[in-house]
Design a protein around this motif. Structure first.
Motif, mmCIF file in Angstrom:
data_model
loop_
_atom_site.group_PDB
_atom_site.id
_atom_site.type_symbol
_atom_site.label_atom_id
_atom_site.label_comp_id
_atom_site.label_asym_id
_atom_site.label_seq_id
_atom_site.Cartn_x
_atom_site.Cartn_y
_atom_site.Cartn_z
ATOM 1 N N ILE A 15 39.157 40.226 46.025
ATOM 2 C CA ILE A 15 39.404 40.648 44.640
ATOM 3 C C ILE A 15 40.035 39.460 43.910
ATOM 4 O O ILE A 15 40.951 38.817 44.418
ATOM 5 N N GLU A 71 30.522 33.947 45.508
ATOM 6 C CA GLU A 71 30.945 34.977 46.463
ATOM 7 C C GLU A 71 30.337 36.341 46.122
ATOM 8 O O GLU A 71 29.862 37.071 46.992
ATOM 9 N N ASP A 117 42.646 41.665 41.479
ATOM 10 C CA ASP A 117 43.995 41.599 42.022
ATOM 11 C C ASP A 117 44.912 41.390 40.814
ATOM 12 O O ASP A 117 44.866 40.345 40.180
ATOM 13 N N GLY A 148 36.332 33.494 50.798
ATOM 14 C CA GLY A 148 36.293 32.032 50.867
ATOM 15 C C GLY A 148 37.220 31.501 51.939
ATOM 16 O O GLY A 148 38.106 32.212 52.430
ATOM 17 N N ASP A 189 39.718 29.601 52.028
ATOM 18 C CA ASP A 189 41.160 29.442 51.813
ATOM 19 C C ASP A 189 41.955 30.693 52.181
ATOM 20 O O ASP A 189 43.174 30.619 52.307
ATOM 21 N N TRP A 245 32.730 25.414 46.678
ATOM 22 C CA TRP A 245 31.874 24.571 45.849
ATOM 23 C C TRP A 245 32.691 23.460 45.209
ATOM 24 O O TRP A 245 33.812 23.685 44.745
HETATM 25 N N1 MSP Z 1 43.315 37.456 44.849
HETATM 26 C C1 MSP Z 1 43.082 36.665 45.996
HETATM 27 C C2 MSP Z 1 42.212 37.381 47.006
HETATM 28 C C3 MSP Z 1 42.724 38.696 47.481
HETATM 29 S S1 MSP Z 1 41.571 39.468 48.535
HETATM 30 C C4 MSP Z 1 42.390 40.774 49.160
HETATM 31 C C5 MSP Z 1 42.383 35.367 45.589
HETATM 32 N N2 MSP Z 1 41.766 35.362 44.392
HETATM 33 S S2 MSP Z 1 40.990 34.104 43.773
HETATM 34 O O1 MSP Z 1 40.550 34.545 42.470
HETATM 35 O O2 MSP Z 1 41.793 32.931 43.832
HETATM 36 O O3 MSP Z 1 39.763 33.838 44.708
HETATM 37 C C6 MSP Z 1 38.764 34.812 44.901
HETATM 38 C C7 MSP Z 1 37.684 34.292 45.836
HETATM 39 O O4 MSP Z 1 37.023 33.175 45.219
HETATM 40 C C8 MSP Z 1 38.234 33.793 47.173
HETATM 41 O O5 MSP Z 1 37.444 34.281 48.245
HETATM 42 C C9 MSP Z 1 38.095 32.292 47.071
HETATM 43 O O6 MSP Z 1 37.863 31.651 48.298
HETATM 44 C C10 MSP Z 1 36.870 32.161 46.177
HETATM 45 N N3 MSP Z 1 36.823 30.847 45.544
HETATM 46 C C11 MSP Z 1 37.740 30.312 44.679
HETATM 47 N N4 MSP Z 1 37.338 29.034 44.373
HETATM 48 C C12 MSP Z 1 36.190 28.730 45.028
HETATM 49 C C13 MSP Z 1 35.293 27.645 45.036
HETATM 50 N N5 MSP Z 1 35.499 26.529 44.371
HETATM 51 N N6 MSP Z 1 34.137 27.786 45.756
HETATM 52 C C14 MSP Z 1 33.825 28.947 46.412
HETATM 53 N N7 MSP Z 1 34.652 29.990 46.414
HETATM 54 C C15 MSP Z 1 35.895 29.868 45.852
HETATM 55 O O7 MSP Z 1 42.363 34.447 46.381
#
Ligand code: MSP
Length: 521
Positions: free
Chosen positions: A11, A25, A50, A277, A279, A309
């Motif tokens: 989320i 994703e 989130d 992802g 991280d 990415w």
């Molecule tokens: N809120 C948390 C996740 C909670 S899940 C119970 C979070 N949010 S986020 O908005 O930062 O990231 C959401 C998703 O996007 C994650 O799976 C993260 O790995 C993915 N990505 C964020 N930047 C990215 C790239 N540059 N490339 C691919 N996916 C990336 O973490």
């Protein structure tokens, strides 16, 4: 009631900007979800937002808005983003929804009653920007913290902890016994060696409400709110609970009742796939299964980890302007061009690199030329030579089509999306070569070749139909357009209908329309 194939994405932080990573994703999860539907499974696909935490609280304050109003406004932006990407989610979770809060609180109460939670002083270096306590590992060689962490100060405060350490050996064994739990294997090995190399620290799961009020209250201690990861991870379970999932209700018995009571309960848990992802692997492959196991709940079947990415070989960053704006790309090139590029360019696992030149090259060669031409030439010839009427069945391209159908089925079952596209394009290439080799445009000039021309036209139109069915999970808009141009009703959304021979003789196809217009430059 039978269990649905239940797939989720991470989320997204509501106050972040939707970008290529988020889009990727969701598209990966969408293709897997559609692929399973195409295979005939019942699917439940969840994505969402989130919304709690320090950053949201502060940004809302800065804009002079109550945090809920601030979140509601941003949620609209994210929902539009999800629609723009053609995502087929069945539900959209926001962690500020009452249905979610009730489950988080139920889980906390159950763990508290079992003695899994305790209160203790927490001391640490706290990054206010990232809302996390840092450890010595996060220090640079000169002992300072990277400015990327923002303001870092030492903080001591009483907090609630979750006894994760109790479950460390259980988790090691679980991961060893379930080789597919974390995929790909490189990520699994990372998690295992982390777990085997050190004792797990207990997880701090609260923040004092005096410092952070924008969170779910700890039900047995009103001075505290739940800290974001416990809250966020629970989304995957709160939605099944709210839909009356029997496993969820059994696990939360005495702590939770869905409100409203669902008229038609769904069987969802355990989740089949959490797409995330790289991280956030540790949260999903360590914290989450332990949280669930402690509460007597089966862990999810798989955590499927994709890479990150970059653009032009560099981290995407708004400050340097090195970003890909998915909405702008979609407005200019169409949603399926965007979906195709990210899925074809990057397998699930490694990191990827977006280049505008690479995007244009794939668009022009693989979409406009290979796929677009095949559909256009096939329908045009059928109209020109046979008034759009499908001739008697013939099976010259059947072996290739059948091979590709089988390959795509296996790929969909194994979540090998890039391989599936490579396979589909091998059929498209074969059909284009077939036109070049059999030269129907020459045969059409010779009445003696009329029978042969019928055969060729059938092989082509049937291949186009098969391609539309195979493409549906990946490029649903394009697949539906091809299907409609072929003169068929409904969507080509069932893989079983791909079997050779489905195009009925005597059926009249529609007029060809350009699928991927050629672009200058
Ligand atoms: N809120 C948390 C996740 C909670 S899940 C119970 C979070 N949010 S986020 O908005 O930062 O990231 C959401 C998703 O996007 C994650 O799976 C993260 O790995 C993915 N990505 C964020 N930047 C990215 C790239 N540059 N490339 C691919 N996916 C990336 O973490």
């Amino acid at each position: 009631m039978s269990k649905r194939f239940y797939i989720t994405t991470a989320i997204d932080y509501v106050n972040g900007q939707p970008h290529l990573g988020h889009a990727y994703e969701k598209i990966v999860a969408d293709v897997i979800a559609r692929g399973r539907r195409s295979l005939g499974q019942e699917v439940f696909f969840l994505t969402g937002l989130d919304e709690h935490g320090q950053k949201v609280q502060r940004s809302a304050q800065a804009e002079g808005k109550p945090p809920q109003v601030y979140c509601d406004e941003l949620a609209g932006v994210w929902l539009n983003f999800v629609r723009k990407l053609g995502i087929s989610n069945d539900d959209f979770i926001r962690t500020t929804q009452p249905r979610h809060k009730a489950v988080v609180q139920a889980l906390l109460r159950k763990l508290h009653d079992q003695g899994d939670l305790y209160k203790a002083p927490y001391r640490g270096w706290y990054s206010w920007k990232e809302e996390t306590f840092l450890t010595d590992k996060d220090r640079r060689p000169d002992g300072t913290f990277d400015p990327a962490w923002g303001e870092v100060t030492e903080l001591v405060e009483e907090n609630w902890f979750f006894r994760m350490s109790r479950y460390q050996s259980w988790l090691i064994e679980y991961i060893q016994d379930h080789p597919d739990f974390v995929h790909p294997p490189s990520r699994r090995n990372e998690v295992l060696s982390f777990l085997q190399s050190r004792p797990l620290e207990d997880l701090c799961i609260s923040r004092p409400a005096s410092r952070l009020s924008w969170g779910i209250p700890i039900p047995f201690d009103p001075d505290y709110v739940n800290y974001v990861w416990f809250d966020a991870l629970t989304n995957y379970f709160s939605v099944p609970a709210a839909h009356g999932d029997p496993a969820a209700l059994a696990a939360l018995k005495g702590y939770y009742q869905p409100d409203p009571v669902p008229e038609a309960p769904l069987e969802l848990w355990p989740a089949d796939i959490h797409v995330i992802g790289k991280d956030i692997v540790r949260f999903h492959a360590i914290y989450w299964p332990i949280m669930l196991h402690a509460a007597g709940i089966e862990p999810p079947r798989q955590v499927l980890v994709h890479g990150w990415w970059q653009k032009d070989g560099q981290k995407m960053s708004k400050t340097t302007g090195n970003v890909v704006d998915p909405v702008a790309v979609i407005d200019e090139w169409g949603v399926d061009a965007f979906r195709y590029y990210v899925l074809r360019e990057l397998d699930i696992g490694p990191d990827g690199n977006w280049t505008d030149a690479g995007f244009r090259a794939r668009y022009s060669a693989e979409l406009a030329n290979a796929l677009g031409n095949l559909v256009h030439r096939t329908l045009s010839m059928l109209h020109r030579y046979r008034n759009g009427v499908v001739p008697a069945p013939h099976a010259e391209l059947e072996p290739e089509a059948t091979r590709v159908i089988t390959e795509v089925r296996t790929c969909l079952e194994q979540n090998r999306l890039q391989d599936a596209l490579i396979s589909i394009w091998s059929l498209i290439t074969r059909a284009n070569q077939y036109i070049d080799h059999t030269t129907p445009f020459k045969l059409a000039k010779d009445p003696a070749q009329s029978g042969r021309l019928d055969q060729i036209l059938y092989n082509l139109v049937e291949t186009v139909r098969v391609v539309a069915v195979l493409l549906w999970p990946f490029l649903p808009t394009t697949a539906a357009r091809i299907h409609a141009q072929l003169g068929f009703q409904g969507e080509p959304d069932r893989l079983a209908t791909a079997a050779w021979g489905g195009c009925p003789p005597g059926h009249t196809v529609g007029k060809p329309e350009v699928l991927f217009p050629r672009k200058e430059g």
